[in-house]
Each structure stands twice: as C-alpha cells, then as structure tokens.
Design an enzyme around this catalytic site. Structure first.
Site, mmCIF file in Angstrom:
data_model
loop_
_atom_site.group_PDB
_atom_site.id
_atom_site.type_symbol
_atom_site.label_atom_id
_atom_site.label_comp_id
_atom_site.label_asym_id
_atom_site.label_seq_id
_atom_site.Cartn_x
_atom_site.Cartn_y
_atom_site.Cartn_z
ATOM 1 N N HIS A 77 -4.354 6.506 2.691
ATOM 2 C CA HIS A 77 -4.813 5.108 2.215
ATOM 3 C C HIS A 77 -3.995 4.112 3.115
ATOM 4 O O HIS A 77 -4.933 3.325 3.501
ATOM 5 C CB HIS A 77 -4.565 4.947 0.669
ATOM 6 C CG HIS A 77 -5.259 3.780 0.176
ATOM 7 N ND1 HIS A 77 -4.789 2.487 0.125
ATOM 8 C CD2 HIS A 77 -6.570 3.719 -0.429
ATOM 9 C CE1 HIS A 77 -5.493 1.832 -0.321
ATOM 10 N NE2 HIS A 77 -6.869 2.584 -0.563
ATOM 11 N N ASP B 87 0.755 -1.081 -0.079
ATOM 12 C CA ASP B 87 0.083 0.062 0.034
ATOM 13 C C ASP B 87 0.958 1.157 0.035
ATOM 14 O O ASP B 87 2.104 1.149 -0.154
ATOM 15 C CB ASP B 87 -0.912 -0.011 1.214
ATOM 16 C CG ASP B 87 -2.300 0.485 0.728
ATOM 17 O OD1 ASP B 87 -2.553 1.935 0.516
ATOM 18 O OD2 ASP B 87 -3.299 -0.200 0.994
ATOM 19 N N SER C 141 -11.133 -0.575 -2.150
ATOM 20 C CA SER C 141 -9.959 -0.654 -1.225
ATOM 21 C C SER C 141 -10.099 -1.338 0.093
ATOM 22 O O SER C 141 -9.750 -1.798 0.710
ATOM 23 C CB SER C 141 -9.185 0.483 -1.056
ATOM 24 O OG SER C 141 -8.292 0.741 -2.214
#
Length: 485
Positions: free
Chosen positions: A265, A233, A421
């Site tokens: 994120h 990530d 996600s």
C-alpha cells in the site's frame, strides 16, 4: 458359450457395485489434492504483488481458474470396470475464514494531559505505563490559563488483567477529568480489492479523466515551487524503480520490535505521488519532496494497522517539519485524541487530505476524513461512476480517480489498484500545486479553492456521493482558479 460369458460379466459388474471400496490399497492410484487460494493484494493481504512487471494489469495466476500454476486434474470420462480399486474421493480442504481484525488494541487506553498524580495512582491499581511521549504539536500556547492549555504528553496505559476497556476508560477519566482519554483504536489502509487487468498503459491514463498531464513539468513551471508533501502510510520500498531516484524520506514511527507492515500500500501511494516520469509507475508530482511516515505494523500475519497512539505521533512528526500537505489514505473509528490532534494540525495551517473509506455506501463516516476541516476524498472509475465500496455522506468533499489506478507494486512492477486510498493522492497533489501558486492559503481557503476546481457530476451542487464533484486538474494555476477567494 456367449450366453455364459455374458452372465459371468454381469455378475462381476454387480459385485463391483455392491462391494465397499477398500481403503489405502497399495496398488490403487491416487489423485493429487489441489487447493486454490485467491491472493488479493488489495485486501491488506500478505502476498507481495511484485512479479507484475509484464505490461499487463495483473498476474495471470491470481485466481482459481485460468491460472498459470498447477491446475485441477480433469476426471477421466471412460467407464471404470473395477471402481473399488480406486482411492476414495477426498473431501476438499476448507480454508479457515480469516479472523476479524479488532477496531482497537485489546488491552490499552491512551490519554493526553494526564497529571502525574493520576499516573501514580493508576500504577498502584495495576495499570502499567507502556509508553509516554511529549508532542510538540500539543504544546501549550503562551496565552490563557494553565488549566485550559493543551496537553503536552500522550500516555499509553496497559489495563490490568480482568478489567474491561470501558471500565478502564471510565476510571482514568474519573481520576483526571481534564484529560483526553480514549481507546487505542486501529486504522487501516483504504484499499479493498485487486483491480482486473485493464490493459497495461490504459490504466496509467486514468488520470486523463481529470486532465492531469503524464509529464507534469509544465504544470509545475506554471504554478511555482512545490511544497513538501507528507504521507502517513504503511512501509515503503524506496528501492522500487519508480522511487529509487525520488526525493523521498521514510520515517518509521512504530516500535521496531513489532512486525513491520507490508509494503504494497505505502509503495503504491508513494509512487502515485512522486513516481519518476517515464517509469512503469509515473507519479503526479515526481519533482516533489515526499516525507513518508510509516505508522503501521503487521497484525495477525496479514493485516496492516496503525494505532491511534502512533498515528498521533506521525502527525506530530510531520508538523515539526512544517509539512503543509498531508495525505492520509487510511480510515478508522472516531477517537478523542485523534480529533484533538487533527484540530491542532488544521489550526497550524496543515492541509489534511483523507480517503473517505471503503466500508460501503450505507456505512457511517470513518475518520479522520469525517472531521471538520479535513478534505474528504471519494473515488470514481473511468466512466465517472462512484466506486461501489466508497463511503458516502455529508462530509464528502470531492471525487478523484480511484478505480483501476495504475501504480507501483511492492518490489519492481506495477499494477492497477482500486480504493479511495488511491483517489486521495490526486487531491493531495492538486493541493500542493495550489499552495505552490498561493502559499498563504488557509485550510478553509484550500477547501474552497478545490471545490471551485470540481466538475459537478452528481446531483446539482454538493451531494453525499461526489461532494462538490470530480477534481478538474485542467484549471490548476489558471486565471479562473486564481480568482477564487
């Protein structure tokens, strides 16, 4: 007299209407110019969402109306006798549309299995070797003919100026027909939009729709010792209150000279997996070991991207640590080298869980979720409706919560997030629990076991919207699930 005064006043008004307004009078009042920028932290943007520690679902100043910051001044409703004394109305400032992010590095080709003679020839033709690295994941097996062995090295080549990428790929392929050659594609985190305020704690309970307990200690005790979970990530903030005591290791793959990726994120996905119980962002498996690889970098000031070269290296790093479950909340184009690496991971028993992507219901499959053997996860909301931006197709395996999922902001707070996600970690966590109970599960058997845990919520059987259906965590480590082949 009254009639004379009325005529004078009428003349003044007429004069005011026909005279052009002078510019920049020193005594003329001016209005402040207010411009509004909608900050969208789930649009791979640059703004940190770290001031969200208020119990609500989102910041109150995230849009043009209703914001808590500066407001547009209201116009005075009264009649103005001398309009020419006011400053002319200024045209609104228009923000330039963000530049489109390319799907590949503009001047690079990558290759695996490139003979040294071919590299030497290419350098004489103006190509430059930017980076090369041997990968344990692609090391040759001790059996078979040498010519059929997998590549041991991946090379990143900078193309000579004036040479197109298509021509460069063709040239490298011609020099080394046995090599795997492709563009150095970009992959993006699969998040799309800031979720609205959903009332604080109610967002955290979105996991209730699949029966995942807020405190999973009992689930872990029932199922056994959890395996390590891998995560590829963006950057992560390990000092976040939900992660500061987590069993978390962060590895950065990309070049330190490149701008570091944003932490929004990666922090959100990591906290969703292993955030501390009782924190603002409790995780699904807070007692798990998480090995997170930051393979991303910031591009163009606002977008986070991972190149194929770095994504392959990240998978290799997790493979060398014998990580069985890997969460991939990212997506991008099909790529020969990525496919080869994914196949090697699956052959070694790795369970790859990937978001299907947020390109829309009519979009073509994105990767790595589109590859055979990868568990492709789509997203649903609390009402079990499909996420409106999620990709669809025959490759979709299973659905999980992915709309208004409550998880960590980048520094200290928490907020709801939307996108495929945030659905993928639910399935990664479920796969880890299944491996705790049955460590000998192969990737194919894992896919079968997850399909048997799914509630069919779409067309009967497997469909292109929900796959086999919505993950049901209530049946994890039960006699019914253990009986699966």
């Amino acid at each position: 007299m009254d009639r004379i005064l009325a005529r004078l006043l009428g003349g003044l008004l007429s004069l005011a209407l026909i005279l052009p307004p002078p510019v920049n009078l020193p005594f003329a009042p001016s209005l402040p110019l207010i411009s509004f920028a909608h900050a969208d932290d789930d649009d791979d943007g640059g703004g940190d969402d770290d001031d969200d520690d208020d119990g609500g679902g989102g910041r109150s100043d995230r849009g043009g109306s209703g914001g808590s910051g500066d407001r547009t001044p209201s116009r005075q409703s009264g009649f103005t006798l001398f309009p020419f004394l006011q400053s002319p109305r200024q045209a609104p400032v228009r923000r330039a549309a963000p530049a489109a992010i390319p799907d590949r590095v503009p001047n690079e080709i990558i290759a695996a299995g490139l003979p040294e003679a071919a590299i030497t020839q290419l350098t004489t033709e103006g190509y430059r070797v930017a980076e090369r690295q041997s990968l344990a994941l692609l090391a040759p097996e001790p059996v078979g003919e040498p010519a059929n062995q997998p590549a041991t090295e991946i090379v990143r080549l900078v193309v000579p100026r004036g040479t197109g990428l298509e021509a460069a790929r063709a040239r490298v392929t011609a020099l080394a027909p046995v090599a795997e050659v492709d563009f150095n594609h970009y992959y993006r985190p699969e998040q799309t939009e800031t979720a609205p305020d959903c009332g604080g704690q109610s967002c955290a309970l979105v996991r209730e729709i699949i029966g995942w307990p807020l405190d999973p200690a009992g689930l872990v005790q029932r199922c056994g010792s959890l395996p390590k979970i891998g995560l590829i990530d963006t950057a992560i903030n390990p000092a976040h209150p939900s992660l500061d005591k987590a069993r978390l290791e962060v590895i950065r793959i990309s070049d330190d000279a490149l701008p570091q990726s944003g932490r929004q994120h990666g922090t959100a996905v990591a906290a969703l997996l292993v955030g501390a119980t009782g924190s603002r962002a409790p995780g699904l498996l807070p007692s798990s070991d998480l090995i997170a690889v930051d393979a991303f970098r910031r591009l163009g000031g606002s977008a986070d991207v991972a190149s194929t070269f770095d994504l392959v290296r990240a998978l290799d790093a997790l493979s060398s640590r014998n990580v069985r479950v890997i969460n991939l909340s990212l997506a991008g184009p099909d790529n020969v080298l990525l496919k080869k690496t994914v196949e090697a991971m699956i052959a070694r028993g790795a369970i790859l869980v990937a978001a299907v992507g947020n390109a829309g219901p009519r979009a073509k499959p994105l990767y790595p979720s589109g590859y055979e053997g990868v568990i492709a996860v789509t997203a649903v909301d609390r009402s079990r409706n499909p996420y409106r931006r999620a990709n669809r197709g025959e490759h979709v395996d299973i659905a999980a919560p992915g709309v208004n999922v409550w998880t960590a902001a980048s520094i200290s707070g928490a907020r709801p997030k939307s996108g495929t996600s945030f659905a993928a970690p639910f399935v990664s966590a479920a796969a880890a629990v299944l491996l705790a109970e049955r460590p000998d599960l192969t990737p194919a058997q894992m896919a079968e076991a997850l399909s048997l845990l799914a509630q069919d919520i779409g067309a009967p059987g497997r469909d292109q919207v929900f796959g086999w259906g919505l993950l049901d965590a209530r049946r994890l480590c039960t006699a019914e699930a253990s009986a699966a082949p």
